[in-house]
Design an enzyme around this catalytic site. Structure first.
Site, PDB file in Angstrom:
ATOM      1  N   GLY A  55     -11.628   8.770  12.698  1.00  0.00           N
ATOM      2  CA  GLY A  55     -10.313   8.503  12.134  1.00  0.00           C
ATOM      3  C   GLY A  55     -10.399   8.020  10.712  1.00  0.00           C
TER       4      GLY A  55
ATOM      5  N   GLY B 211      -8.358   5.109   8.623  1.00  0.00           N
ATOM      6  CA  GLY B 211      -7.337   4.070   8.579  1.00  0.00           C
ATOM      7  C   GLY B 211      -6.915   3.828   7.149  1.00  0.00           C
ATOM      8  N   SER B 212      -6.051   2.882   6.956  1.00  0.00           N
ATOM      9  CA  SER B 212      -5.552   2.648   5.604  1.00  0.00           C
ATOM     10  C   SER B 212      -6.636   2.066   4.709  1.00  0.00           C
ATOM     11  CB  SER B 212      -4.339   1.729   5.649  1.00  0.00           C
ATOM     12  OG  SER B 212      -4.285   1.023   6.837  1.00  0.00           O
ATOM     13  N   PHE B 213      -7.739   1.614   5.300  1.00  0.00           N
ATOM     14  CA  PHE B 213      -8.779   1.011   4.463  1.00  0.00           C
ATOM     15  C   PHE B 213     -10.075   1.795   4.415  1.00  0.00           C
ATOM     16  CE2 PHE B 213      -5.973  -2.524   5.073  1.00  0.00           C
ATOM     17  CZ  PHE B 213      -5.896  -2.995   3.784  1.00  0.00           C
ATOM     18  N   GLY B 214     -10.112   2.909   5.113  1.00  0.00           N
ATOM     19  CA  GLY B 214     -11.343   3.681   5.041  1.00  0.00           C
ATOM     20  C   GLY B 214     -11.580   4.485   6.298  1.00  0.00           C
ATOM     21  N   SER B 215     -12.723   5.185   6.300  1.00  0.00           N
ATOM     22  CA  SER B 215     -13.025   6.063   7.415  1.00  0.00           C
ATOM     23  C   SER B 215     -13.611   5.268   8.581  1.00  0.00           C
ATOM     24  CB  SER B 215     -14.035   7.116   6.984  1.00  0.00           C
ATOM     25  OG  SER B 215     -13.491   7.826   5.908  1.00  0.00           O
ATOM     26  N   VAL B 216     -13.404   5.796   9.772  1.00  0.00           N
ATOM     27  CA  VAL B 216     -13.857   5.121  10.974  1.00  0.00           C
ATOM     28  C   VAL B 216     -14.789   6.052  11.737  1.00  0.00           C
ATOM     29  CG1 VAL B 216     -13.126   3.879  13.027  1.00  0.00           C
ATOM     30  CG2 VAL B 216     -11.600   4.024  11.069  1.00  0.00           C
TER      31      VAL B 216
ATOM     32  N   LYS C  51     -15.857   0.818  10.774  1.00  0.00           N
ATOM     33  CA  LYS C  51     -14.980   1.172   9.669  1.00  0.00           C
ATOM     34  C   LYS C  51     -15.652   0.835   8.352  1.00  0.00           C
ATOM     35  CE  LYS C  51     -10.603   0.558   9.839  1.00  0.00           C
ATOM     36  NZ  LYS C  51      -9.331  -0.129  10.061  1.00  0.00           N
TER      37      LYS C  51
ATOM     38  N   ASP D 290       1.411  -2.802   7.983  1.00  0.00           N
ATOM     39  CA  ASP D 290       1.234  -1.363   8.145  1.00  0.00           C
ATOM     40  C   ASP D 290       1.328  -0.997   9.631  1.00  0.00           C
ATOM     41  OD1 ASP D 290       0.940   1.218   7.384  1.00  0.00           O
ATOM     42  OD2 ASP D 290      -1.215   1.121   7.029  1.00  0.00           O
TER      43      ASP D 290
END
Ligand SMILES: *[C@@H]1O[C@H](CO)[C@@H](O)[C@H](O)[C@H]1NC(C)=O
Ligand SMILES: *[C@@H]1O[C@H](CO)[C@@H](O)[C@H](O)[C@H]1NC(C)=O
Ligand SMILES: *[C@@H]1O[C@H](CO)[C@@H](O)[C@H](O)[C@H]1NC(C)=O
Ligand SMILES: *[C@@H]1O[C@H](CO)[C@@H](O)[C@H](O)[C@H]1NC(C)=O
Ligand SMILES: *[C@@H]1O[C@H](CO)[C@@H](O)[C@H](O)[C@H]1NC(C)=O
Ligand SMILES: *[C@@H]1O[C@H](CO)[C@@H](O)[C@H](O)[C@H]1NC(C)=O
Length: 934
Positions: free
Chosen positions: A619, A621-626, A640, A737
């Site tokens: 995924g 997210g709003s702060f980076g890849s997971v 993350k 968010d």
């Protein structure tokens, strides 16, 4: 008119179960009745006598009663004084009720005058009861949403005669019946409820109306009431069943009669008691004549006060989608005069004249403010300590009249300024909550049997007079008494206080009486010495703190260095991962963030291994890849990698991690570790097996679509997570968010909120200059966007969008669903305002749920997306609404699930407003909905 036996049977079957369940919750009090409990044969209602429930007033025989119902043979009459007399009825919080008080005086004896007095519901002025007709039953009805577990109905303030009451009734309403946009601050006082075309002058009520509303007959022509009937007005009736299952469920019997204007016009004039004012108005219409294939019935309302009404055309059968089906146009808020004149006129192309079955008008009454809650706590505690004061007064301490032993300020809410319970046989300890009564200026507790020590009173900065003499109080005299800023008189004689008298008390100008306390002493002055001691103590304490903090920092640095050096040794240093998830959670309210738990440091190499070199991305997210990972001990994790590591100072990242790792709640995704190496900031979370809510709602997951109850449970879980962030954390955390892709589902399909608390501080520093609001298009609170003022209510807005997604299965923004610029909020709001919830429902759900349950969620979702934060509910209220909806959905008793065909009838609940403003009802045929007005 034939007699349709099968229909009759149907009606009977349909009515039977609700009748039974309903009547159980009814409260019917025969005020002044002395005949014990009895069932009124005509209505089947059970009346109970008020003898055991109210200790004031007397039962008085009604002279020459005109109504032959047993409950009007006696009335309860109260003394003529300046007190109030109250009945307390238990309610369910947030449930809607009809409360009814009735008054029949009977003939006057000798020199009596007819009474005139006031009726209150809690602190809300309900009505002025003015009797001028001995035989008339004066009926007062109020529709309320209960704000707590009981209500008080009070009688007071007589200007002539003795105040009295004949009956008091409480009728629970069903779910969203009579819901309004204003119910947080307004009750609805029923001004008129008229059954047109009635067959007799009798009222219609229970059992014909399962909610026991009283429907007046239009034949009962009171003074200046329902006059001016147009020529050609004809009364019609049917014995066929009428489908009444829309919002207010008027009784079938009322809908079976109507008036029609055979010459094309219907006109009426009504006296509306208590007006001018703002009103909620309903018309109940059903086509009960069989029209020929070429015939139509179309008409317009002519009433100058009803805005934009002249263009709207009512066509009952079309609006209701069928004959013998209720169409219920209504006005949410219309300003009316004392006299309401209205008429319906047929349109030129209509073959039949206008028709009207029933109408209802209620006035908005501002809910009065009750006495401050903190003050109430103390008064209630004191009441429990003395039978003498318990029995003295009822209802609210300040409104509409004060209790005998208190005085109140005139603020809203009123505060207690004086308590006088001198010599009232009060036993026990002075309640410690006393310290919250900031406005208290006089406290008279003398001449009782109070025991124990004096509680903290340091907040009572307005306290002038304190009487404690002649009790059995013990312990020392607290030194704060000497510094209460307003204190002028202090009486403590004849108690068992002991120890030194605080020097402050003797030094200041004060009336101070303290004889007969054998253990109490004056002390010699040691002031200077004391100051020195205090000064030294403070100094040492500060020094200790400095040393302690320094030590902490040192240890922490050491630990980080150690961790780094070990990883660079290549030894794969690894602390045991704290698996908080396996310990039972407790929702600790108001707990400080620093209370427990620290996420452990995990070496980057270990993460590389766990994620197989970051090979499986799950995924963004709003702060980076997971990325997906599996730790050596087999635990599955989501890793993350923070995208913008450079903007995070090292120190800040560590602070955030420290904060985050201390937040534990079953509905928040737990952080289990972190890593900060080679300019990479990495967070390691528990892996959620079932992915995001977004995938499930919008059908990206391979699993079956979620059913309604599962959606509700997920909603409840997520709401609880957010509520914890808002109120259970200190400092509270605003998610900023909230969206369906930040709500994750674990292996048991329980929801947890993710992505909270990141970069909290960084953005806090920027609030006033930042031009980019964090958040996701479609979920973003417009108020926050406009003013950059972030509050919890921004999360509430976003959560409202999530609720709408749960109902509709549609995305928050979508050109193809809602047209060029419109989003789910505009779309859903316009449909829900028209009373049409079925059109916004996920087609997958229809047929498998109860419509009332969806209504409950739709209602609260629309509140969540209100323009202004202050009008949005708190998360706690949303949780209650979701739980309500689940209760409704689970309760299967005699409550058929709606099927697609009957749901259409529900969906046609258009308001008169819609038709009057000529808003086209949404076209359902091609699946795309374009609202034409806001
Ligand atoms: C009447 O009914 C009430 C409430 O159900 C009950 O508390 C009371 O004991 C009954 N009184 C008599 C005399 O039966
Ligand atoms: C009704 O409308 C009036 C005028 O538009 C407004 O002032 C009032 O707040 C509204 N609501 C109620 C409950 O009166
Ligand atoms: C305080 O309350 C008593 C009893 O209700 C009343 O007689 C008195 O006038 C009140 N005093 C003030 C200052 O309001
Ligand atoms: C306190 O109340 C009693 C009656 O209960 C009254 O006699 C007395 O005057 C009151 N004292 C003050 C100071 O109001
Ligand atoms: C509420 O309304 C439903 C019909 O939608 C009915 O089946 C149910 O019995 C009602 N509940 C109560 C408490 O009246
Ligand atoms: C009206 O009812 C008929 C069946 O009686 C149904 O086929 C039709 O779709 C309904 N129309 C609307 C707009 O609900």
């Amino acid at each position: 008119m034939g007699f349709y036996f099968p229909h009759f049977l149907l009606i009977f079957l349909f009515l039977a179960p609700p009748v039974l369940s309903q009547v159980k919750d009814f409260i019917s009090i025969d005020c002044g009745g002395t005949g014990g409990n009895y069932t009124d044969r005509r209505t089947g209602l059970t009346w109970i006598s008020d003898t055991g429930t109210i200790s004031h007033g007397t039962s008085v025989e009604v002279e020459d009663p005109k109504a032959n119902s047993p409950q009007y043979l006696k009335r309860r009459e109260f003394p003529i004084d300046d007190r109030k007399y109250c009945y307390t009825l238990s309610t369910q919080e947030r449930r809607r009720y009809l409360v009814r008080a009735t008054f029949q005086y009977g003939s006057l004896k000798d020199e009596d005058t007819y009474p005139k007095f006031k009726l209150y519901l809690d602190a809300t002025e309900w009505s002025t009861v003015t009797i001028f007709d001995a035989s008339r039953i004066y009926v007062n009805e109020m529709i309320i949403r209960a704000s707590s577990t009981s209500i008080d109905v009070c009688i007071c303030c007589a200007t002539t005669g003795s105040p009295f009451i004949s009956t008091l009734e409480l009728r629970p309403l069903n779910l969203s019946m009579y819901a309004t946009d204003f119910e947080d601050s307004f009750f609805l006082r029923v001004a008129a409820r008229v059954n047109f075309g009635a067959k007799t002058k009798d009222i219609i009520r229970y059992p014909d109306d399962p909610y026991d509303r009283i429907w007046d007959s239009d034949l009962e022509k009171r003074q200046n009431y329902l006059v001016g009937v147009a020529t050609g007005t004809k009364r019609i009736e049917t014995s066929r069943n009428i489908a009444v299952n829309t919002r207010e469920y008027p009784p079938v019997k009322v809908m079976q009669t109507a008036v029609v204007g055979t010459e094309g016009k219907l006109s009426y004039r009504l006296n509306l008691e208590g007006f001018p004012g703002n009103a909620r108005a309903y018309a109940y219409l059903a086509e009960i004549e069989d029209l020929g294939p070429k015939e139509t019935r179309k008409f317009k309302l002519d009433e100058p006060n009803f805005a934009d009404s002249s263009n709207a055309v009512v066509n009952i059968a079309e609006n209701a989608n069928g004959s013998y089906t209720l169409y219920e146009p209504s006005y949410m808020n219309v300003s009316l005069q004392f006299v309401l004149s209205f008429s319906f006129g047929k349109t030129r192309d209509s073959t039949r004249g206008p028709l009207l079955n029933a109408m209802e008008i209620s006035k908005y009454v501002q809910i009065g403010t009750k006495t401050d809650k903190q003050d109430l706590v103390v008064l209630n505690a004191l009441r429990l300590m003395s039978a003498e004061i318990t029995s003295a007064d009822e209802g609210d301490p300040c409104v509409p009249t004060q209790w005998e032993w208190v005085n109140c300020s005139s603020n809203a809410p009123p505060r207690i300024t004086k308590i006088n319970i001198s010599g009232k046989n009060v036993k026990g300890e002075i309640p410690s909550e006393l310290n919250n009564m900031e406005e208290l200026s006089e406290l008279w507790l003398d001449g009782n049997s109070l025991t124990g020590t004096l509680p903290d009173m340091t907040n009572l900065i307005n306290l002038k007079i304190l009487h404690l003499e002649n009790n059995q109080l013990t312990g020392p005299l607290p030194s704060y008494l000497g510094s209460l800023p307003s204190l002028q008189e202090l009486y403590i004689q004849n108690n068992s206080f002991a120890g030194d008298i605080p020097p402050g008390l003797l030094a200041r100008k004060l009336v101070f009486k303290y004889e007969d306390n054998p253990g109490l002493h004056k002390v010699a002055q040691k002031k200077k010495h004391l100051n020195l001691v205090v000064g030294t103590a403070v100094g040492v304490f500060v020094l200790l703190i400095v040393i302690f903090l320094g030590g902490l920092l040192f240890v922490r640095n050491l630990r980080r260095k150690e961790a780094q050096s070990k990883t660079s040794d290549g030894k794969g240093y690894s602390m045991r991962i704290s698996t908080k998830a396996s310990t039972p959670y407790s929702i600790s309210r108001g707990s400080h963030l620093m209370d427990d738990g620290i996420a452990c440091y995990i070496a980057f190499s270990e993460l590389e291994e766990a994620t197989n070199n970051f090979s499986k991305k799950i995924g963004k997210g709003s702060f980076g890849s997971v990325y997906y990972g599996r730790m050596r001990d087999g635990k599955e994790v989501a890793v993350k990698i923070m995208a913008d590591s450079s903007s995070h100072g090292d120190q800040q990242f560590v602070t955030e991690v420290a904060l985050l790792s201390r937040i534990h709640h079953r509905n928040l995704v737990p952080l289990i570790g972190y890593c900060e190496e080679e300019h990479q900031c990495v967070l390691v979370y528990e892996y959620m097996h079932n992915g995001t809510l977004r995938d499930h709602i919008h059908g990206y997951a391979d699993q079956e679509r979620l059913d309604w109850l599962t959606r509700l449970r997920i909603g409840e879980d997520a709401a609880k997570g957010l509520e914890y962030l808002h109120t259970g954390c200190n400092p509270s955390i605003i998610h900023r968010d909230v969206k369906t892709s930040n709500i994750l589902l674990d292996i048991n399909m329980r929801a947890k909120v993710s992505d909270f608390g990141l970069s909290r501080q960084a953005e806090e520093d920027l609030t006033h200059i930042s031009s980019v609001a964090r958040g996701t298009v479609g979920y973003l609170d417009p108020e926050y966007y406009a003013c950059q003022q972030l509050t919890e209510k921004s999360d509430v807005y976003s959560f409202g969008v999530v609720l709408l997604e749960l109902i509709s299965g549609r995305k928050p923004v979508s050109q193809e669903d809602y047209g060029a610029e419109l989003n789910i909020v505009h779309w859903a709001r316009s449909l829900i305002r028209k009373g049409d919830v079925v059109s916004i429902m996920d087609p997958f759900l229809i047929g498998n749920l109860k419509i009332e349950s969806v209504w409950r969620i739709a209602e609260v979702a629309i509140q969540c997306v209100q323009q202004h934060g202050v009008s949005r509910p708190r998360m706690q209220e949303i949780i209650l609404a979701i739980q309500d909806a689940m209760k409704i959905e689970k309760d299967t008793e005699g409550n058929p699930k709606i099927s697609p065909s009957s749901s259409k009838a529900q969906s046609s609940r258009k308001t008169l407003l819609t038709s009057f403003l000529e808003i086209e009802p949404p076209d359902l045929s091609n699946g795309s909905l374009v609202p034409s007005a806001r």
